[in-house]
Scaffold this active site. Structure first.
Site, PDB file in Angstrom:
ATOM      1  CE  LYS A  57      -2.595   2.620   3.458  1.00  0.00           C
ATOM      2  NZ  LYS A  57      -1.445   3.379   3.992  1.00  0.00           N
ATOM      3  CG  ASN A  58       2.391   2.800   3.570  1.00  0.00           C
ATOM      4  OD1 ASN A  58       1.204   3.076   3.380  1.00  0.00           O
ATOM      5  ND2 ASN A  58       2.901   2.642   4.777  1.00  0.00           N
ATOM      6  CB  CYS A 114      -4.587   6.731  10.112  1.00  0.00           C
ATOM      7  SG  CYS A 114      -5.209   5.230   9.386  1.00  0.00           S
ATOM      8  NE  ARG A 164       0.040  10.579  10.167  1.00  0.00           N
ATOM      9  CZ  ARG A 164      -0.383   9.552   9.434  1.00  0.00           C
ATOM     10  NH1 ARG A 164      -1.627   9.155   9.510  1.00  0.00           N
ATOM     11  NH2 ARG A 164       0.438   8.932   8.606  1.00  0.00           N
ATOM     12  CG  ASP A 193       2.108   1.591   9.639  1.00  0.00           C
ATOM     13  OD1 ASP A 193       1.805   2.562  10.356  1.00  0.00           O
ATOM     14  OD2 ASP A 193       2.315   1.697   8.421  1.00  0.00           O
ATOM     15  NE  ARG A 219      -7.319   4.993   4.468  1.00  0.00           N
ATOM     16  CZ  ARG A 219      -6.335   5.308   5.306  1.00  0.00           C
ATOM     17  NH1 ARG A 219      -6.578   5.461   6.586  1.00  0.00           N
ATOM     18  NH2 ARG A 219      -5.115   5.499   4.867  1.00  0.00           N
TER      19      ARG A 219
HETATM   20  C1  UD1 Z   1       4.107   6.856   6.524  1.00  0.00           C
HETATM   21  C2  UD1 Z   1       3.184   5.688   6.294  1.00  0.00           C
HETATM   22  C3  UD1 Z   1       2.554   5.227   7.605  1.00  0.00           C
HETATM   23  C4  UD1 Z   1       3.632   4.952   8.641  1.00  0.00           C
HETATM   24  C5  UD1 Z   1       4.591   6.124   8.763  1.00  0.00           C
HETATM   25  C6  UD1 Z   1       5.793   5.830   9.651  1.00  0.00           C
HETATM   26  C7  UD1 Z   1       2.389   6.100   4.065  1.00  0.00           C
HETATM   27  C8  UD1 Z   1       1.265   6.491   3.194  1.00  0.00           C
HETATM   28  N1  UD1 Z   1       2.154   6.087   5.378  1.00  0.00           N
HETATM   29  O1  UD1 Z   1       3.307   7.923   7.043  1.00  0.00           O
HETATM   30  O2  UD1 Z   1       1.821   4.030   7.336  1.00  0.00           O
HETATM   31  O3  UD1 Z   1       3.020   4.741   9.893  1.00  0.00           O
HETATM   32  O4  UD1 Z   1       5.122   6.492   7.465  1.00  0.00           O
HETATM   33  O5  UD1 Z   1       6.452   4.700   9.207  1.00  0.00           O
HETATM   34  O6  UD1 Z   1       3.454   5.760   3.608  1.00  0.00           O
HETATM   35  N2  UD1 Z   1       6.642  14.469  10.749  1.00  0.00           N
HETATM   36  C9  UD1 Z   1       6.850  15.815  11.017  1.00  0.00           C
HETATM   37  N3  UD1 Z   1       6.864  16.690   9.961  1.00  0.00           N
HETATM   38  C10 UD1 Z   1       6.673  16.290   8.671  1.00  0.00           C
HETATM   39  C11 UD1 Z   1       6.445  14.910   8.420  1.00  0.00           C
HETATM   40  C12 UD1 Z   1       6.443  14.042   9.485  1.00  0.00           C
HETATM   41  O7  UD1 Z   1       7.045  16.217  12.164  1.00  0.00           O
HETATM   42  O8  UD1 Z   1       6.690  17.136   7.754  1.00  0.00           O
HETATM   43  C13 UD1 Z   1       6.638  13.502  11.874  1.00  0.00           C
HETATM   44  C14 UD1 Z   1       5.297  12.787  12.049  1.00  0.00           C
HETATM   45  O9  UD1 Z   1       4.395  13.551  12.815  1.00  0.00           O
HETATM   46  C15 UD1 Z   1       5.716  11.511  12.711  1.00  0.00           C
HETATM   47  C16 UD1 Z   1       7.103  11.235  12.092  1.00  0.00           C
HETATM   48  O10 UD1 Z   1       7.537  12.461  11.542  1.00  0.00           O
HETATM   49  O11 UD1 Z   1       5.881  11.711  14.094  1.00  0.00           O
HETATM   50  C17 UD1 Z   1       7.085  10.184  10.996  1.00  0.00           C
HETATM   51  O12 UD1 Z   1       6.079  10.507  10.049  1.00  0.00           O
HETATM   52  P1  UD1 Z   1       6.175  10.104   8.505  1.00  0.00           P
HETATM   53  O13 UD1 Z   1       7.292   9.133   8.313  1.00  0.00           O
HETATM   54  O14 UD1 Z   1       6.187  11.338   7.691  1.00  0.00           O
HETATM   55  O15 UD1 Z   1       4.800   9.383   8.312  1.00  0.00           O
HETATM   56  P2  UD1 Z   1       3.875   9.402   7.032  1.00  0.00           P
HETATM   57  O16 UD1 Z   1       4.717   9.581   5.813  1.00  0.00           O
HETATM   58  O17 UD1 Z   1       2.732  10.307   7.257  1.00  0.00           O
END
Ligand code: UD1
Length: 428
Positions: free
Chosen positions: A22-23, A117, A122, A305, A397
């Protein structure tokens, strides 16, 4: 509202085929519109997030032909809008990848602030900081993030947090930026490598994906490509943990065992037999589960996850296990639901203390998000009696044919769609 009804207490036994990741798929579909030529994608998971992305792409004008259940042919030349619709985008967080891909394709994007989610706050500040470094002007108003660049130029970008989304989004945008972009402190997830391989096969020049420094040399245009999505390590991990939780024996087939080393190691620590072959992993539990401490980290650490599923599993291990969530604030919403099933868990900040050993008892519970929903299904499989899971649509999803695959392993599980309670009334 969808409901899943589980009659627990049965071991899972048999073989399950894992779908495409999915990701990776949710990034590769938006990234496809960075090209102007035909894009063929294989091994796409048949899940609701992909249906939402296809609807967004069609709404933007992209021609799409289905080639069976798991393959699509896209014609991105037909792009006619840089503004994905709010009604579709709000359904999923990964719609933020349209920022990177529309910037790469036409230097302009207007994307509603993403949904997805609820795992606590986030932010997407790292995505926006990176776009700004590439020379993108950014405005945020009326719930829209408006991005514009006359010309993007390569830049040196240091990510303050290790972020999967920011790494992928900036990699996609930088593909057509003039000159070299260097992403430091990049995330290393296998899905990032898959997106980089996809972009490189279209003509991009990306090196270092899968390490914490990624170098992208901008190219002027991207061409045609045929690409197969990698297997979903989170779906695979879900079935591995479910096999251990029910004391069964499951062959998790068509996976890349290297991507699941953290999960395999943790299961072995808990006394579970894990046998990795080239494209499959067999998980078998014969003995009592041992308690184990667990900390989530970005890849190659234990995936956040799978944390909700690990917490469900640890309720069966006699003794105390400490689970620390290092990736997201507030990713313990499944704990209250597990407590309704009799689990003894205390949460303090980023830590959950699981006192395992008391068998779970079936109860009505609610899925608060995708992986929490999967964890409650596994809890339902462990508990004797009938567990009724509400708001089960979260699960679809991200999991293809979840209850069909579990039924194939011997679970007693069924889904009812739409409104209406399946709880039986006790009358006087
Ligand atoms: C992706 C995955 C999700 C997984 C997560 C962590 C997808 C679609 N989703 O989510 O399933 O749980 O990686 O492995 O691929 N953060 C910031 N600023 C930013 C971006 C992130 O502070 O601009 C923080 C987030 O709040 C979180 C951490 O960084 O605490 C990791 O988030 P991130 O790796 O970005 O998660 P997603 O890409 O949203």
């Amino acid at each position: 509202m969808d409901t899943i009804v589980i009659n627990g207490g049965k071991q899972l036994i048999g073989k399950v085929r894992i779908s495409g990741a999915k990701n990776a798929a949710v990034a590769i579909l938006p990234a496809a519109l960075a090209s102007t030529e035909k894009v063929c994608l294989n091994n796409l998971p048949d899940i609701n997030d992909i249906r939402t992305l296809v609807a967004i792409l069609e709404d933007l004008g992209i021609g799409i032909r289905r080639r069976g259940r798991h393959a699509l042919e896209l014609n991105p030349a037909k792009l006619r809008s840089y503004a994905p619709s709010y009604d579709l985008v709000k359904k999923m967080r990964a719609s933020y990848y349209f920022m990177g891909s529309l910037l790469a394709r036409c230097g302009r994007a207007e994307v509603p602030v993403p949904g997805g989610c609820d795992l606590g706050p986030r932010p997407i500040d790292q995505h926006l900081k990176g776009f700004a470094a590439l020379g993108v002007e950014i405005e945020q108003e009326h719930g829209l993030i408006k991005l514009f660049a006359k010309k993007m130029r390569g830049a040196h970008i240091y990510l303050d947090v290790v972020s999967v989304g920011a790494t992928i989004n900036l990699m996609i945008a930088a593909v057509t930026a003039e000159g070299r972009t260097v992403l430091e402190n990049a995330a290393k997830e296998p899905e990032i490598v898959d997106v980089a391989n996809f972009l490189n096969a279209m003509g991009a020049s990306i090196r270092g994906a899968g390490t914490d420094v990624i170098r992208i040399d901008g190219v002027s245009r991207l061409g045609r490509v045929e690409h197969a999505i990698i297997p979903d390590r989170i779906e695979a991990g879900t079935f591995m943990l479910a096999a251990a939780a029910t004391g069964g024996e499951v062959v998790v087939d068509e996976v890349i065992p290297k991507h699941l080393e953290a999960v395999s190691a943790k299961l072995r620590e808990m006394g579970v037999t894990v046998d990795a072959q080239p494209e499959r992993i067999t998980v078998c539990r014969e003995d009592k589960l041992l308690p184990s401490d667990l900390k989530t980290f970005p890849y190659p650490g234990f995936p956040t996850d799978l944390q909700p599923l690990a917490v469900a599993l640890l309720t069966a291990a006699e003794g105390v296990s400490i689970v620390t969530e290092n990736v997201f604030d507030g990713r313990f919403r499944h704990v209250d639901e597990l407590k309704r099933m009799g689990a003894q868990i205390k949460v303090e900040g980023r830590t959950a203390v699981v006192e395992g050993g008391t068998p779970l008892s079936a109860a009505p519970v609610t899925a608060t998000d995708l992986r929490a929903g999967a964890a409650l299904v596994v809890a339902g499989l462990m508990a004797r009696g009938e567990t009724i899971l509400s708001d089960a649509e979260h699960i679809y999803r991200g999991y293809e044919q979840f209850e069909e695959k579990l039924r194939g392993l011997g679970a007693s599980i069924r889904r009812t769609r739409g409104r209406g309670s399946v709880l039986s009334r006790k009358t006087i």
